[in-house]
Design a protein around this motif. Structure first.
Motif, PDB file in Angstrom:
ATOM      1  N   LEU A 124      16.102-105.271 -88.870  1.00 34.86           N
ATOM      2  CA  LEU A 124      17.691-105.244 -89.601  1.00 34.86           C
ATOM      3  C   LEU A 124      17.944-104.106 -91.433  1.00 34.86           C
ATOM      4  N   ARG A 125      16.951-103.328 -91.802  1.00 38.69           N
ATOM      5  CA  ARG A 125      17.121-102.222 -92.485  1.00 38.69           C
ATOM      6  C   ARG A 125      17.673-101.171 -91.598  1.00 38.69           C
ATOM      7  N   CYS A 126      16.409-101.107 -90.517  1.00 39.10           N
ATOM      8  CA  CYS A 126      17.328 -99.536 -89.554  1.00 39.10           C
ATOM      9  C   CYS A 126      18.801 -99.907 -89.261  1.00 39.10           C
ATOM     10  N   ASN A 127      19.352-100.961 -88.842  1.00 39.14           N
ATOM     11  CA  ASN A 127      20.551-101.518 -88.374  1.00 39.14           C
ATOM     12  C   ASN A 127      21.842-101.696 -89.501  1.00 39.14           C
ATOM     13  N   ARG A 128      20.986-101.322 -90.777  1.00 39.84           N
ATOM     14  CA  ARG A 128      22.072-101.008 -91.798  1.00 39.84           C
ATOM     15  C   ARG A 128      22.260 -99.971 -92.508  1.00 39.84           C
ATOM     16  N   ILE A 129      20.878 -99.311 -92.195  1.00 36.78           N
ATOM     17  CA  ILE A 129      20.833 -97.662 -92.540  1.00 36.78           C
ATOM     18  C   ILE A 129      21.387 -96.960 -91.666  1.00 36.78           C
ATOM     19  N   LEU A 130      21.727 -96.955 -90.234  1.00 41.67           N
ATOM     20  CA  LEU A 130      22.385 -96.344 -89.570  1.00 41.67           C
ATOM     21  C   LEU A 130      23.921 -97.050 -89.936  1.00 41.67           C
ATOM     22  N   GLN A 131      24.155 -98.086 -90.002  1.00 44.74           N
ATOM     23  CA  GLN A 131      25.636 -98.064 -90.252  1.00 44.74           C
ATOM     24  C   GLN A 131      26.219 -97.833 -91.330  1.00 44.74           C
ATOM     25  N   SER A 132      25.591 -96.980 -92.223  1.00 39.71           N
ATOM     26  CA  SER A 132      25.754 -96.506 -93.789  1.00 39.71           C
ATOM     27  C   SER A 132      26.265 -95.724 -93.498  1.00 39.71           C
ATOM     28  N   ILE A 133      24.796 -94.839 -92.828  1.00 40.67           N
ATOM     29  CA  ILE A 133      25.287 -94.025 -92.209  1.00 40.67           C
ATOM     30  C   ILE A 133      26.831 -92.485 -91.502  1.00 40.67           C
ATOM     31  N   ARG A 134      26.298 -93.879 -90.390  1.00 42.78           N
ATOM     32  CA  ARG A 134      28.446 -94.044 -89.677  1.00 42.78           C
ATOM     33  C   ARG A 134      29.620 -94.229 -90.467  1.00 42.78           C
ATOM     34  N   GLU A 135      29.303 -94.698 -91.871  1.00 43.38           N
ATOM     35  CA  GLU A 135      30.731 -94.994 -92.357  1.00 43.38           C
ATOM     36  C   GLU A 135      30.989 -93.854 -93.281  1.00 43.38           C
ATOM     37  N   GLN A 136      29.837 -93.687 -94.318  1.00 39.13           N
ATOM     38  CA  GLN A 136      29.540 -92.449 -94.762  1.00 39.13           C
ATOM     39  C   GLN A 136      29.990 -91.354 -94.714  1.00 39.13           C
ATOM     40  N   SER A 138      28.906 -89.648 -90.335  1.00 32.67           N
ATOM     41  CA  SER A 138      30.183 -89.619 -89.144  1.00 32.67           C
ATOM     42  C   SER A 138      28.858 -90.610 -88.433  1.00 32.67           C
ATOM     43  N   LEU A 139      29.495 -90.723 -86.670  1.00 27.99           N
ATOM     44  CA  LEU A 139      28.802 -91.679 -85.736  1.00 27.99           C
ATOM     45  C   LEU A 139      27.408 -90.054 -85.456  1.00 27.99           C
ATOM     46  N   SER A 140      28.395 -88.909 -85.229  1.00 27.08           N
ATOM     47  CA  SER A 140      27.356 -87.827 -84.920  1.00 27.08           C
ATOM     48  C   SER A 140      26.057 -87.510 -86.048  1.00 27.08           C
ATOM     49  N   ALA A 141      25.821 -87.620 -87.018  1.00 25.59           N
ATOM     50  CA  ALA A 141      25.177 -87.846 -88.395  1.00 25.59           C
ATOM     51  C   ALA A 141      23.601 -88.998 -87.491  1.00 25.59           C
ATOM     52  N   ALA A 142      25.038 -89.695 -87.849  1.00 22.54           N
ATOM     53  CA  ALA A 142      23.750 -91.320 -87.570  1.00 22.54           C
ATOM     54  C   ALA A 142      23.200 -91.507 -86.428  1.00 22.54           C
ATOM     55  N   ARG A 143      23.771 -90.738 -85.283  1.00 19.29           N
ATOM     56  CA  ARG A 143      22.922 -90.787 -83.675  1.00 19.29           C
ATOM     57  C   ARG A 143      21.835 -89.629 -84.131  1.00 19.29           C
ATOM     58  N   ARG A 144      21.733 -88.310 -85.139  1.00 21.40           N
ATOM     59  CA  ARG A 144      21.199 -87.967 -85.590  1.00 21.40           C
ATOM     60  C   ARG A 144      19.849 -88.220 -85.978  1.00 21.40           C
ATOM     61  N   ALA A 145      20.418 -88.365 -87.318  1.00 20.54           N
ATOM     62  CA  ALA A 145      19.303 -89.378 -87.473  1.00 20.54           C
ATOM     63  C   ALA A 145      18.395 -90.783 -86.900  1.00 20.54           C
ATOM     64  N   ARG A 146      19.461 -91.292 -86.225  1.00 22.44           N
ATOM     65  CA  ARG A 146      18.352 -92.431 -85.147  1.00 22.44           C
ATOM     66  C   ARG A 146      17.114 -91.655 -84.943  1.00 22.44           C
ATOM     67  N   SER A 147      17.756 -90.252 -83.690  1.00 24.41           N
ATOM     68  CA  SER A 147      17.099 -90.052 -82.775  1.00 24.41           C
ATOM     69  C   SER A 147      15.525 -88.924 -84.335  1.00 24.41           C
ATOM     70  N   VAL A 148      15.838 -88.601 -85.634  1.00 24.24           N
ATOM     71  CA  VAL A 148      14.653 -87.853 -86.178  1.00 24.24           C
ATOM     72  C   VAL A 148      13.795 -89.348 -86.503  1.00 24.24           C
ATOM     73  N   LEU A 149      14.490 -90.590 -86.769  1.00 24.15           N
ATOM     74  CA  LEU A 149      14.236 -91.702 -87.252  1.00 24.15           C
ATOM     75  C   LEU A 149      13.002 -92.485 -86.608  1.00 24.15           C
ATOM     76  N   SER A 150      13.434 -92.557 -85.166  1.00 25.51           N
ATOM     77  CA  SER A 150      13.399 -92.641 -83.894  1.00 25.51           C
ATOM     78  C   SER A 150      11.262 -91.920 -84.070  1.00 25.51           C
ATOM     79  N   GLN A 151      10.979 -90.859 -84.486  1.00 27.54           N
ATOM     80  CA  GLN A 151      10.099 -89.704 -84.339  1.00 27.54           C
ATOM     81  C   GLN A 151       9.366 -89.762 -84.701  1.00 27.54           C
ATOM     82  N   VAL A 152       9.783 -90.171 -86.602  1.00 29.81           N
ATOM     83  CA  VAL A 152       8.822 -90.605 -88.239  1.00 29.81           C
ATOM     84  C   VAL A 152       8.211 -91.830 -87.244  1.00 29.81           C
TER      85      VAL A 152
END
Length: 414
Positions: A124-136, A138-152
């Motif tokens: 749930l927190r992942c969804n909210r974090i990624l949605q917040s990044i996308r809104e604040q 860009s979609l590109s930033a959210a996709r990069r964050a998702r990739s890094v967070l998955s590896q973290v």
């Protein structure tokens, strides 16, 4: 009764004694992360200082043997530091990729969730974090964050802070909108004409740029569908214009990083993408003209600066953007969208032409993709009109039935 064996990373009983000087000494044994028994000793003004020094020694030993270790209460920012450290130690990630990881962590991940304990990162927190990044951002930033967070999170699993990767179960982010702009042969000839006439008569825009480089790179990209870095990385020894047909070996690419500056990587984007491509006549002609101006050394770059250094991708793309800005109206008259005119339009053009004539497999091979779906999803632009042969196939299947005597449907339709 024998003392129980210390586990890797565990510190044994701490012995405290006061020295003649009045200072306090703490000693203990520790088994490091690879099983070797170590002796620890620390001296401080008080018992607390001695114990603190002992703990610091133990931490240093852990760091030297296995690197930093995540505590159970580690934050995402701390987990990111460990992730970056382990990637650097593996020496399997390119420096440009590491710079991208660090930038994403510093500018996107840490501001969004760096203070959150890693163990509290739920789906749930992942969804909210990624949605917040996308809104604040860009979609590109959210996709990069998702990739890094998955590896973290995978790093967290390896350090036994997490038992599962919540990013994998988070909602998928939408794919970026697919670019649909391609050039037909007539439009390519318009672009060539615009390049030839660009600032030809000193029309007030400034000194005339190197239009030959702009044109030659365009024809080589269209003929080979190579990436811009791969074209700029071509050397005299990579081309053979004496064979029939002429060929070019795509075996390197130009990269630039803060750590290493501008350099040639001796493989394409992926090492498995090394390939030799037969050249159409127009690409071979462009290479011959470029060879006439290049240094005679076999290792000399076809496209280089006056000092023999390779031409950077950013410099070529800057030249192309300047051309597009100066010729936006002419491009529009030819039906070309200036906002989508970049080096990728040449690669998409070739992929689309090859796919239509010979199929996706050959197009994917030419582009250097290991997966045909990558070619289809990102480069091939599907024609709006489906091949009319489908009507002939369906007619052949149903004509005999519809024309059968006594068929009311057949008599009505035929």
């Amino acid at each position: 009764m024998a003392r129980p064996r210390l586990e890797p990373g565990e510190i044994g009983a701490i012995q405290i004694r006061t020295l003649a000087s009045g200072r306090v000494q703490a000693t203990a044994k520790m088994r490091d992360e690879i099983g070797e028994l170590r002796r620890l000793k620390s001296i401080g003004g008080t018992e607390d200082e001695a114990r603190t020094g002992l703990a610091k020694q133990a931490e240093d030993i852990r760091y030297r043997t296995v690197g930093p270790v995540l505590a159970l209460d580690a934050t995402i920012a701390q987990a990111c530091e460990v992730f970056v450290y382990e990637k650097e130690q593996s020496q399997t990630v390119e420096d440009t990729t590491m710079e991208s990881y660090r930038s994403t962590i510093r500018h996107v991940v840490n501001p969004a969730c760096g203070n959150l304990p890693l163990k509290d990162l739920s789906v749930l927190r992942c969804n909210r974090i990624l949605q917040s990044i996308r809104e604040q951002k860009s979609l590109s930033a959210a996709r990069r964050a998702r990739s890094v967070l998955s590896q973290v999170c995978q790093t967290g699993i390896e350090h036994e802070v997490l038992t599962a990767n919540p990013i994998r179960d988070a909602r998928r982010l939408p794919l970026p909108e697919k670019k649909e702009s391609v050039l037909n042969p007539a439009q390519v000839m318009v672009v060539q004409s615009l390049i030839h006439d660009w600032r030809k008569d000193g029309d007030g825009y400034g000194p005339r740029p190197n239009v030959a480089v702009l044109e030659h790179v365009m024809w080589i990209m269209i003929g080979t569908s190579a990436r811009i870095g791969e074209v700029l990385g071509l050397r005299r020894c990579d081309v053979d214009v004496t064979s029939r047909p002429a060929t070019v070996l795509i075996a390197g690419t130009i990269k630039q990083s803060k750590a290493n500056g501008l350099y040639r990587k001796n493989t394409p984007k992926r090492s498995r993408q090394k390939r030799r491509v037969a050249l159409p006549s127009f690409s071979a002609a462009a290479i011959r003209r470029q060879l006439a101006t290049a240094d005679r050394d076999p290792e000399a770059f076809l496209f280089s600066t006056k000092t023999g250094r390779p031409l950077s991708v950013s410099n070529y793309e800057r030249l192309l953007r300047t051309f597009v800005d100066d010729n936006a109206e002419g491009l529009r008259r030819a039906g070309i969208d200036p906002t989508e005119f970049s080096t990728h339009i040449f690669r998409r053009t070739t992929a689309t032409i090859i796919d239509a004539a010979a199929g996706i497999t050959l197009a994917s091979r030419l582009l250097g993709h290991a997966n045909e779906q990558v070619t289809r999803s990102n480069y091939v632009v599907t024609a709006e009109m489906v091949d009319p042969v489908t009507a002939d196939i369906m007619d052949d299947a149903f004509t005999a039935m519809l024309g059968t005597a006594g068929s009311s449907l057949g008599s009505d339709l035929l």
